[in-house]
Write a protein that holds these residues in place. Structure first.
Motif, PDB file in Angstrom:
ATOM      1  N   LEU A 176     -16.066  -5.994   1.296  1.00  0.00           N
ATOM      2  CA  LEU A 176     -15.700  -4.606   1.539  1.00  0.00           C
ATOM      3  C   LEU A 176     -16.149  -3.717   0.391  1.00  0.00           C
ATOM      4  O   LEU A 176     -16.027  -4.085  -0.778  1.00  0.00           O
ATOM      5  N   ARG A 190      -7.999   3.904   2.474  1.00  0.00           N
ATOM      6  CA  ARG A 190      -7.401   2.765   3.203  1.00  0.00           C
ATOM      7  C   ARG A 190      -7.627   2.920   4.702  1.00  0.00           C
ATOM      8  O   ARG A 190      -7.952   1.963   5.386  1.00  0.00           O
ATOM      9  N   GLU A 241       0.836  -1.204   0.000  1.00  0.00           N
ATOM     10  CA  GLU A 241       0.000   0.000   0.000  1.00  0.00           C
ATOM     11  C   GLU A 241       0.869   1.251   0.000  1.00  0.00           C
ATOM     12  O   GLU A 241       0.564   2.222  -0.697  1.00  0.00           O
ATOM     13  N   SER A 276     -16.392   3.674   3.969  1.00  0.00           N
ATOM     14  CA  SER A 276     -16.220   2.234   3.779  1.00  0.00           C
ATOM     15  C   SER A 276     -17.299   1.480   4.543  1.00  0.00           C
ATOM     16  O   SER A 276     -17.737   1.913   5.610  1.00  0.00           O
ATOM     17  N   CYS A 335      -3.412  -5.384   8.245  1.00  0.00           N
ATOM     18  CA  CYS A 335      -4.611  -5.384   7.405  1.00  0.00           C
ATOM     19  C   CYS A 335      -4.313  -4.594   6.137  1.00  0.00           C
ATOM     20  O   CYS A 335      -4.149  -3.377   6.190  1.00  0.00           O
ATOM     21  N   CYS A 387     -18.120  -2.677   5.599  1.00  0.00           N
ATOM     22  CA  CYS A 387     -17.522  -4.008   5.651  1.00  0.00           C
ATOM     23  C   CYS A 387     -18.484  -4.984   6.328  1.00  0.00           C
ATOM     24  O   CYS A 387     -19.044  -4.676   7.377  1.00  0.00           O
ATOM     25  N   ALA A 430     -11.285   2.068   5.313  1.00  0.00           N
ATOM     26  CA  ALA A 430     -11.561   0.636   5.143  1.00  0.00           C
ATOM     27  C   ALA A 430     -11.030  -0.187   6.315  1.00  0.00           C
ATOM     28  O   ALA A 430     -11.692  -1.108   6.791  1.00  0.00           O
ATOM     29  N   LYS A 431      -9.853   0.165   6.799  1.00  0.00           N
ATOM     30  CA  LYS A 431      -9.284  -0.567   7.940  1.00  0.00           C
ATOM     31  C   LYS A 431     -10.094  -0.310   9.208  1.00  0.00           C
ATOM     32  O   LYS A 431     -10.296  -1.225  10.020  1.00  0.00           O
ATOM     33  N   PRO A 477     -12.383  -4.045  -4.182  1.00  0.00           N
ATOM     34  CA  PRO A 477     -11.494  -4.022  -3.019  1.00  0.00           C
ATOM     35  C   PRO A 477     -11.596  -5.320  -2.226  1.00  0.00           C
ATOM     36  O   PRO A 477     -12.659  -5.951  -2.166  1.00  0.00           O
ATOM     37  N   ILE A 501      -5.426  -3.403   2.355  1.00  0.00           N
ATOM     38  CA  ILE A 501      -6.557  -3.225   1.453  1.00  0.00           C
ATOM     39  C   ILE A 501      -5.995  -3.270   0.034  1.00  0.00           C
ATOM     40  O   ILE A 501      -5.214  -2.405  -0.358  1.00  0.00           O
ATOM     41  N   VAL A 535      -9.667  -7.478   1.375  1.00  0.00           N
ATOM     42  CA  VAL A 535      -8.817  -7.391   2.554  1.00  0.00           C
ATOM     43  C   VAL A 535      -7.829  -8.555   2.517  1.00  0.00           C
ATOM     44  O   VAL A 535      -8.231  -9.706   2.350  1.00  0.00           O
TER      45      VAL A 535
END
Length: 140
Positions: A112, A57, A35, A123, A81, A125, A60-61, A91, A83, A93
């Motif tokens: 995700l 990112r 990343e 995001s 983690c 999830c 998302a995390k 996307p 992405i 994980v």
């Protein structure tokens, strides 16, 4: 069966301010090696694209950490983690180390979705239990 759901909205301006205050150390704290390489390449071409990449990112995390019910508590760490994107662009994980083992031991899988606009990254999830027997029962 659903194990957990997580959502997060991130103010891109806050991420930009953190980068201005802390420089690349902020990105190095949040992003794992692949990343980080993508962030550096995007930032070099168009700095704003790099900021939005980091914001998505981050978001998302955060959403993932909420969906698994840990928050940012071990074994969940920013860099464990990743992405990534499937070939289709979807996307996904990718987990590393102790977090990968923790996730696998519970038989979990993740779905995700990420989005960003000028000022916000969002995001969503969903983590579900992966029961192989339930997949096979539908095949008879």
């Amino acid at each position: 069966m659903i194990y957990g759901i997580g959502t997060d909205i991130c103010d891109v301006r806050r991420i930009r301010a953190s980068l201005e205050r802390h420089g690349p150390r902020f990105a190095e704290k949040v992003l794992c090696a692949p990343e980080l390489a993508t962030w550096q390449a995007r930032s070099a071409r168009w700095p704003e694209r790099g900021v939005r990449y980091l914001a998505t990112r981050f978001s998302a995390k955060e959403a993932f950490s909420k969906a698994i019910g840990l928050g940012m508590v071990m074994p969940m760490t920013w860099r464990a983690c990743e992405i990534a994107n499937l070939e289709s662009g979807q996307p996904t994980v990718v987990l590393h180390g102790a977090l990968r083992d923790w996730f696998a031991a519970r038989g979990l899988r993740c779905h995700l979705s990420m989005s960003d606009e000028s000022d916000y990254a969002a995001s969503f999830c969903v983590v579900e239990t992966f029961e192989q027997n339930s997949l096979m029962s539908g095949m008879s």
